[in-house]
Design a protein around this motif. Structure first.
Motif, PDB file in Angstrom:
ATOM      1  N   VAL A  18       0.840  -1.196   0.000  1.00  0.00           N
ATOM      2  CA  VAL A  18       0.000   0.000   0.000  1.00  0.00           C
ATOM      3  C   VAL A  18       0.878   1.250   0.000  1.00  0.00           C
ATOM      4  O   VAL A  18       0.602   2.208  -0.721  1.00  0.00           O
ATOM      5  N   GLY A  19       1.938   1.228   0.793  1.00  0.00           N
ATOM      6  CA  GLY A  19       2.847   2.380   0.863  1.00  0.00           C
ATOM      7  C   GLY A  19       3.495   2.685  -0.472  1.00  0.00           C
ATOM      8  O   GLY A  19       3.597   3.854  -0.875  1.00  0.00           O
ATOM      9  N   GLU A  20       3.944   1.645  -1.163  1.00  0.00           N
ATOM     10  CA  GLU A  20       4.565   1.845  -2.476  1.00  0.00           C
ATOM     11  C   GLU A  20       3.557   2.393  -3.474  1.00  0.00           C
ATOM     12  O   GLU A  20       3.860   3.320  -4.232  1.00  0.00           O
ATOM     13  N   LEU A  21       2.335   1.838  -3.475  1.00  0.00           N
ATOM     14  CA  LEU A  21       1.303   2.326  -4.391  1.00  0.00           C
ATOM     15  C   LEU A  21       0.981   3.786  -4.102  1.00  0.00           C
ATOM     16  O   LEU A  21       0.909   4.598  -5.028  1.00  0.00           O
ATOM     17  N   ALA A  22       0.794   4.129  -2.832  1.00  0.00           N
ATOM     18  CA  ALA A  22       0.480   5.510  -2.469  1.00  0.00           C
ATOM     19  C   ALA A  22       1.569   6.459  -2.951  1.00  0.00           C
ATOM     20  O   ALA A  22       1.280   7.516  -3.526  1.00  0.00           O
ATOM     21  N   GLU A  23       2.818   6.077  -2.738  1.00  0.00           N
ATOM     22  CA  GLU A  23       3.944   6.927  -3.158  1.00  0.00           C
ATOM     23  C   GLU A  23       3.969   7.099  -4.672  1.00  0.00           C
ATOM     24  O   GLU A  23       4.125   8.212  -5.172  1.00  0.00           O
ATOM     25  N   ARG A  24       3.795   5.995  -5.400  1.00  0.00           N
ATOM     26  CA  ARG A  24       3.858   6.064  -6.867  1.00  0.00           C
ATOM     27  C   ARG A  24       2.672   6.802  -7.472  1.00  0.00           C
ATOM     28  O   ARG A  24       2.810   7.445  -8.514  1.00  0.00           O
ATOM     29  N   VAL A  25       1.507   6.752  -6.804  1.00  0.00           N
ATOM     30  CA  VAL A  25       0.317   7.448  -7.290  1.00  0.00           C
ATOM     31  C   VAL A  25       0.352   8.923  -6.878  1.00  0.00           C
ATOM     32  O   VAL A  25      -0.189   9.777  -7.577  1.00  0.00           O
ATOM     33  N   GLY A  26       0.994   9.204  -5.755  1.00  0.00           N
ATOM     34  CA  GLY A  26       1.075  10.582  -5.287  1.00  0.00           C
ATOM     35  C   GLY A  26      -0.043  10.965  -4.337  1.00  0.00           C
ATOM     36  O   GLY A  26      -0.471  12.116  -4.302  1.00  0.00           O
ATOM     37  N   ILE A  27      -0.530   9.996  -3.551  1.00  0.00           N
ATOM     38  CA  ILE A  27      -1.515  10.276  -2.520  1.00  0.00           C
ATOM     39  C   ILE A  27      -0.995   9.733  -1.196  1.00  0.00           C
ATOM     40  O   ILE A  27      -0.063   8.930  -1.173  1.00  0.00           O
ATOM     41  N   THR A  28      -1.594  10.183  -0.103  1.00  0.00           N
ATOM     42  CA  THR A  28      -1.132   9.704   1.199  1.00  0.00           C
ATOM     43  C   THR A  28      -1.604   8.269   1.428  1.00  0.00           C
ATOM     44  O   THR A  28      -2.655   7.870   0.906  1.00  0.00           O
ATOM     45  N   PRO A  29      -0.854   7.509   2.196  1.00  0.00           N
ATOM     46  CA  PRO A  29      -1.304   6.155   2.532  1.00  0.00           C
ATOM     47  C   PRO A  29      -2.672   6.164   3.223  1.00  0.00           C
ATOM     48  O   PRO A  29      -3.483   5.262   3.004  1.00  0.00           O
TER      49      PRO A  29
END
Length: 85
Positions: A18-29
């Protein structure tokens, strides 16, 4: 809510956190968790597009509609293969 969110399914298929996806999408976890757990009331198309780009999927891979008994004209639960859902 009749819209089900399947981000967990795509995360598992992509072996991504989830953390990696949030970072790559540009939203907070935290915001991703709200969306992922079906608690969001809306999602921006730009966010949906970014999720699809990062996860290499279509919007329909992340979101699907499930009929509730209250949503059906006859008030009955949907049946699949003879089993009420």
């Amino acid at each position: 809510m009749p819209i089900a969110v399947d981000i967990d399914v795509m995360l598992a298929r992509r072996k991504m956190s989830v953390g990696e996806l949030a970072e790559r999408v540009g939203i907070t976890p935290a915001n991703l968790a709200v969306l992922k757990n079906g608690r969001a009331k809306a999602v921006r198309f730009t966010t949906l597009a970014a999720l699809c780009e990062v996860l290499d999927c279509q919007p329909g891979d992340l979101l699907r509609w499930e009929a509730d008994a209250a949503d059906r004209p006859d008030g009955a639960a949907e049946t699949v293969g003879g089993v009420r859902s």
